[in-house]
Write a protein that holds these residues in place. Structure first.
Motif, PDB file in Angstrom:
ATOM      1  N   PHE A   1      -0.730  -7.853 -18.159  1.00 57.05           N
ATOM      2  CA  PHE A   1       0.827  -7.378 -18.133  1.00 57.05           C
ATOM      3  C   PHE A   1       0.838  -6.165 -17.446  1.00 57.05           C
ATOM      4  O   PHE A   1       1.685  -6.031 -16.338  1.00 57.05           O
ATOM      5  N   TYR A   2       0.264  -5.074 -17.890  1.00 56.16           N
ATOM      6  CA  TYR A   2       0.369  -3.836 -17.183  1.00 56.16           C
ATOM      7  C   TYR A   2      -0.141  -3.705 -15.712  1.00 56.16           C
ATOM      8  O   TYR A   2       0.544  -2.859 -14.712  1.00 56.16           O
ATOM      9  N   LEU A   3      -0.976  -4.370 -15.418  1.00 56.53           N
ATOM     10  CA  LEU A   3      -1.718  -4.594 -14.011  1.00 56.53           C
ATOM     11  C   LEU A   3      -0.692  -5.200 -13.138  1.00 56.53           C
ATOM     12  O   LEU A   3      -0.327  -4.871 -12.037  1.00 56.53           O
ATOM     13  N   SER A   4      -0.012  -6.338 -13.719  1.00 52.66           N
ATOM     14  CA  SER A   4       0.934  -6.886 -12.858  1.00 52.66           C
ATOM     15  C   SER A   4       2.159  -6.093 -12.521  1.00 52.66           C
ATOM     16  O   SER A   4       2.836  -6.242 -11.584  1.00 52.66           O
ATOM     17  N   LEU A   5       2.677  -5.537 -13.811  1.00 57.07           N
ATOM     18  CA  LEU A   5       3.639  -4.432 -13.765  1.00 57.07           C
ATOM     19  C   LEU A   5       3.367  -3.355 -12.433  1.00 57.07           C
ATOM     20  O   LEU A   5       4.509  -3.071 -11.772  1.00 57.07           O
ATOM     21  N   THR A   6       2.315  -2.900 -12.722  1.00 59.60           N
ATOM     22  CA  THR A   6       1.867  -1.716 -11.859  1.00 59.60           C
ATOM     23  C   THR A   6       1.786  -2.478 -10.333  1.00 59.60           C
ATOM     24  O   THR A   6       2.311  -1.441  -9.221  1.00 59.60           O
ATOM     25  N   ASN A   7       1.253  -3.765  -9.911  1.00 57.95           N
ATOM     26  CA  ASN A   7       1.495  -3.992  -8.849  1.00 57.95           C
ATOM     27  C   ASN A   7       2.856  -4.302  -8.318  1.00 57.95           C
ATOM     28  O   ASN A   7       3.117  -4.067  -7.067  1.00 57.95           O
ATOM     29  N   PHE A   8       3.796  -4.614  -9.114  1.00 54.78           N
ATOM     30  CA  PHE A   8       5.161  -5.012  -8.816  1.00 54.78           C
ATOM     31  C   PHE A   8       5.736  -3.481  -8.479  1.00 54.78           C
ATOM     32  O   PHE A   8       6.333  -3.284  -7.501  1.00 54.78           O
ATOM     33  N   LEU A   9       5.685  -2.311  -9.283  1.00 55.35           N
ATOM     34  CA  LEU A   9       6.085  -1.218  -8.916  1.00 55.35           C
ATOM     35  C   LEU A   9       5.471  -0.565  -7.557  1.00 55.35           C
ATOM     36  O   LEU A   9       6.261   0.130  -6.722  1.00 55.35           O
ATOM     37  N   ASN A  10       4.253  -0.552  -7.530  1.00 56.10           N
ATOM     38  CA  ASN A  10       3.441  -0.348  -6.323  1.00 56.10           C
ATOM     39  C   ASN A  10       4.067  -0.925  -5.208  1.00 56.10           C
ATOM     40  O   ASN A  10       4.379  -0.221  -4.040  1.00 56.10           O
ATOM     41  N   GLY A  11       4.373  -2.576  -4.950  1.00 59.35           N
ATOM     42  CA  GLY A  11       4.841  -2.992  -3.884  1.00 59.35           C
ATOM     43  C   GLY A  11       6.359  -2.461  -3.422  1.00 59.35           C
ATOM     44  O   GLY A  11       6.873  -2.282  -2.311  1.00 59.35           O
ATOM     45  N   CYS A  12       7.284  -2.044  -4.724  1.00 63.39           N
ATOM     46  CA  CYS A  12       8.665  -1.743  -4.590  1.00 63.39           C
ATOM     47  C   CYS A  12       8.695  -0.413  -3.850  1.00 63.39           C
ATOM     48  O   CYS A  12       9.416  -0.104  -3.175  1.00 63.39           O
ATOM     49  N   ILE A  13       7.766   0.526  -4.376  1.00 63.49           N
ATOM     50  CA  ILE A  13       8.105   1.979  -4.078  1.00 63.49           C
ATOM     51  C   ILE A  13       7.573   2.213  -2.716  1.00 63.49           C
ATOM     52  O   ILE A  13       7.973   2.819  -2.070  1.00 63.49           O
ATOM     53  N   TRP A  14       6.322   1.318  -2.308  1.00 59.96           N
ATOM     54  CA  TRP A  14       6.052   1.659  -0.978  1.00 59.96           C
ATOM     55  C   TRP A  14       6.829   0.688   0.285  1.00 59.96           C
ATOM     56  O   TRP A  14       7.021   1.050   1.331  1.00 59.96           O
ATOM     57  N   THR A  15       7.641  -0.403  -0.268  1.00 64.17           N
ATOM     58  CA  THR A  15       8.630  -0.857   0.470  1.00 64.17           C
ATOM     59  C   THR A  15       9.826   0.111   0.720  1.00 64.17           C
ATOM     60  O   THR A  15      10.524   0.287   1.786  1.00 64.17           O
TER      61      THR A  15
ATOM     62  N   PHE B   1      -2.755   5.285  -7.105  1.00 63.64           N
ATOM     63  CA  PHE B   1      -4.080   5.638  -7.669  1.00 63.64           C
ATOM     64  C   PHE B   1      -4.340   4.956  -9.044  1.00 63.64           C
ATOM     65  O   PHE B   1      -5.608   4.718  -9.169  1.00 63.64           O
ATOM     66  N   GLY B   2      -3.526   4.682  -9.524  1.00 69.43           N
ATOM     67  CA  GLY B   2      -3.816   4.023 -10.850  1.00 69.43           C
ATOM     68  C   GLY B   2      -4.187   2.543 -10.595  1.00 69.43           C
ATOM     69  O   GLY B   2      -5.221   2.129 -11.332  1.00 69.43           O
ATOM     70  N   LEU B   3      -3.697   1.981  -9.608  1.00 63.15           N
ATOM     71  CA  LEU B   3      -4.366   0.640  -9.216  1.00 63.15           C
ATOM     72  C   LEU B   3      -5.784   0.840  -8.664  1.00 63.15           C
ATOM     73  O   LEU B   3      -6.555   0.016  -9.206  1.00 63.15           O
ATOM     74  N   PHE B   4      -5.845   1.615  -7.945  1.00 61.50           N
ATOM     75  CA  PHE B   4      -7.425   2.011  -7.623  1.00 61.50           C
ATOM     76  C   PHE B   4      -8.369   2.466  -8.873  1.00 61.50           C
ATOM     77  O   PHE B   4      -9.535   2.191  -8.733  1.00 61.50           O
ATOM     78  N   LEU B   5      -7.883   2.876  -9.934  1.00 58.64           N
ATOM     79  CA  LEU B   5      -8.822   3.111 -10.982  1.00 58.64           C
ATOM     80  C   LEU B   5      -8.819   1.838 -12.073  1.00 58.64           C
ATOM     81  O   LEU B   5      -9.560   1.938 -12.781  1.00 58.64           O
ATOM     82  N   SER B   6      -8.013   0.958 -11.622  1.00 60.16           N
ATOM     83  CA  SER B   6      -7.832  -0.158 -12.604  1.00 60.16           C
ATOM     84  C   SER B   6      -9.328  -1.047 -12.787  1.00 60.16           C
ATOM     85  O   SER B   6      -9.733  -1.533 -13.822  1.00 60.16           O
ATOM     86  N   PRO B   7     -10.297  -1.110 -11.646  1.00 60.21           N
ATOM     87  CA  PRO B   7     -11.684  -1.580 -12.084  1.00 60.21           C
ATOM     88  C   PRO B   7     -12.667  -0.699 -12.963  1.00 60.21           C
ATOM     89  O   PRO B   7     -13.688  -1.177 -13.269  1.00 60.21           O
TER      90      PRO B   7
END
Length: 242
Positions: free
Chosen positions: A169-183, A20-26
């Protein structure tokens, strides 16, 4: 002892929050568009692509395609609504951009037709969850992988310029965490299609963080805070929220 199903639900809920945070990034981009009443140089392409991505993941998570995937449906349903709102804002203020409104209309129209064709073929020709999951899951993974080209372009720019100015940085970090949690979600109750998309997403996020660590010190410091931020590929809220 916590059951696997309970653990999967907890992980999925955390994944929903991060996605949800990623979807709000734009959101800052569209607040700026509303304030200026113009889309300037911003393009609708990333948001049109994310709409297609969300529609397919919502279809994938349906009980008649891939059962027990409610959390996949919820976050991609929310993402779909947000992306359509972004596009509505873009369309409203795109009068001065050449072909801006046409891109939105034609892009969404083609996507709807394509999704309907896939749904009809899936439901009419495939009659088991396994076969339906395979067809829709492969399509989801293909589009997710294509969408990772955008961060790759920005990563190339970082290496070329030795600057992380346009890779937040925070968008890259969130992308990483998002990938990890869904993995993790995909591994608890094995789902190869969610695993492929998000495993690649986690690796992409990790690569961005590594580049950030390497080139942060060599990034020129801004002398003033009044320069408008340029649009970059990582503004795309396209991480596989599934």
């Amino acid at each position: 002892m916590v059951s696997a199903e309970a653990a999967r639900n907890v992980v999925g809920i955390i994944g929903n929050v991060i996605s949800f945070g990623l979807f709000l990034s734009p959101l800052p981009t569209f607040i700026r568009i509303v304030k200026k009443k113009a889309v300037e140089d911003f393009k609708p392409d990333p948001y049109i692509a994310t709409v297609l991505n969300c529609m397919f993941w919502v279809f994938y998570g349906m009980p008649f395609v891939h059962p027990d995937s409610l959390l996949v449906v919820t976050i991609n349903g929310v993402g779909l609504v947000l992306e359509l709102i972004y596009l509505a804002v873009f369309y409203t203020y795109a009068a001065k951009q050449q072909n801006g409104r046409k891109k939105v209309i034609y892009g969404l129209g083609i996507e709807v037709v394509f999704v309907v064709i896939v749904i009809v073929i899936t439901m009419m020709t495939l009659h088991t969850h396994k076969n339906r999951s395979m067809m829709v899951g492969i399509i989801c993974d293909i589009f997710n992988i294509i969408m990772y080209v955008s961060p790759l372009t920005v990563m190339k720019q970082v290496i070329t310029t030795k600057s992380v100015e346009y890779m937040p940085f925070y968008l890259s970090l969130t992308n990483f965490l998002n990938g990890c949690i869904w993995t993790a979600y995909a591994l608890i109750k094995f789902d190869i299609y969610v695993l492929v998309s998000n495993g690649i997403g986690a690796l992409s996020g990790a690569a961005q963080l590594i580049l950030y660590g390497i080139y942060y010190r060599s990034t020129p410091k801004k002398s003033g805070g009044n320069e408008p931020q340029k649009q970059t590929g990582v503004q795309l809220s396209s991480a596989s929220a599934a």
